[in-house]
Design an enzyme around this catalytic site. Sequence first.
Site, PDB file in Angstrom:
ATOM      1  NE  ARG A  82      -2.779   0.571   3.414  1.00 37.12           N
ATOM      2  CZ  ARG A  82      -3.420   0.379   4.503  1.00 37.12           C
ATOM      3  NH1 ARG A  82      -4.628   0.043   4.416  1.00 37.12           N
ATOM      4  NH2 ARG A  82      -3.040   0.479   5.665  1.00 37.12           N
ATOM      5  CE  LYS A 184      -2.637   4.048   7.443  1.00 32.90           C
ATOM      6  NZ  LYS A 184      -3.986   4.607   7.808  1.00 32.90           N
TER       7      LYS A 184
END
Length: 345
Positions: A82, A184
């Site tokens: 990620r 994120k």
Amino acid sequence: MEEQIDWDSLTFSFTPTDIMYVAKCKLGEEWQTGEMMPYGDITISPAAGVLNYGQGLFEGMKAQRSVNGGIVLFRPERNAARLITGAERLGMPPVPEEMFLDAVEKVVAANARWVPPTGKGALYVRPVLWGTGPILGVSPAPEYTFMVYVCPVGPYFKGGMHPISLKVSDEFHRACPGGSGGVKAIGNYAPGMMPSKGAKKEGFAEIIYLDAVEHRYIEEVGAANFFCVKDGIVYTPELTGTILPGITRASIIDLARSKGYEVREEKVEIEFVLQADECFCAGTAAVISPIGAICHGDTCTMYCNNEVGPVTGELYDALTGIQTQVEADIFGWIRAVPMPEIEIE
Ligand code: PLP
Ligand code: COI
């Protein structure tokens, strides 16, 4: 003498620990070898890309003390992946998976004394990737810093497995199509602070965000993904790019299916949710947090008499069982942290 840690009063809050990891990379070059150093302040240019334009990402995972005695991580390769996706989105050099995992394992091992006993909390691992080189124009910084630090933590929501009340926001949205909601990015979080604070003032634990286009479908609960259960079927909002692809979310989907539940990843309308049997939210920090009530405007729905619903409880036990090795690791999600040999004189 080392201070005693009161494991029973841990909350989700900052505690400085012993050791952190720092690595640097110039734009267009390879990452230099990272260093372990005492946890402490760093120096940074006031013109750093991260400070001026929010060129930064973070990750979050937990190291747990396994019932078998060792220290284990839960699917850290997913966090590494990620961070790579996020780095591409924000124009930063990706941190190779091997380097990421090595840094995380080393920092956890070096701070092993801060890992709470099984069931008392976890060591929260916070990798960050920042554009730390100075830049005036709005473009990628000339230098990057990848760091990992850790903090012992307790429950994210007060009371742990106690159902929380949430408020659906009609005023604010978290992300929009084409934006950065699916990674994120550090800049996704500050705009949620004021709405969240307002909700807390009204007695709610957090905000539920609806989609920014039609304002009809559930997106997320602050910093956690959303699930509901209706007639034995588990529903969670599909990943459309505006929702963070949670590692806990993905794991719950696999776990629920392995237990025979039908799981539907689709658009989940708020009107449907207000008629659901159970709701919960899920994330590394939130684990699985039962939702006791949701209010949207003047309509409030209470779920399971404000108690933990049966499916929520079953999935919580299954997930935390695997994370602490109480249950067999049938999916291969657990990664043991290698501990350096201690020399005995
Ligand atoms: N949604 C947001 C916005 C988050 O910040 C997080 C936390 O990482 C999650 C969902 C849950 O993701 P994960 O399960 O990977 O921790
Ligand atoms: C997490 O669950 O790891 C999060 O990132 C949540 C929050 C502390 C931002």
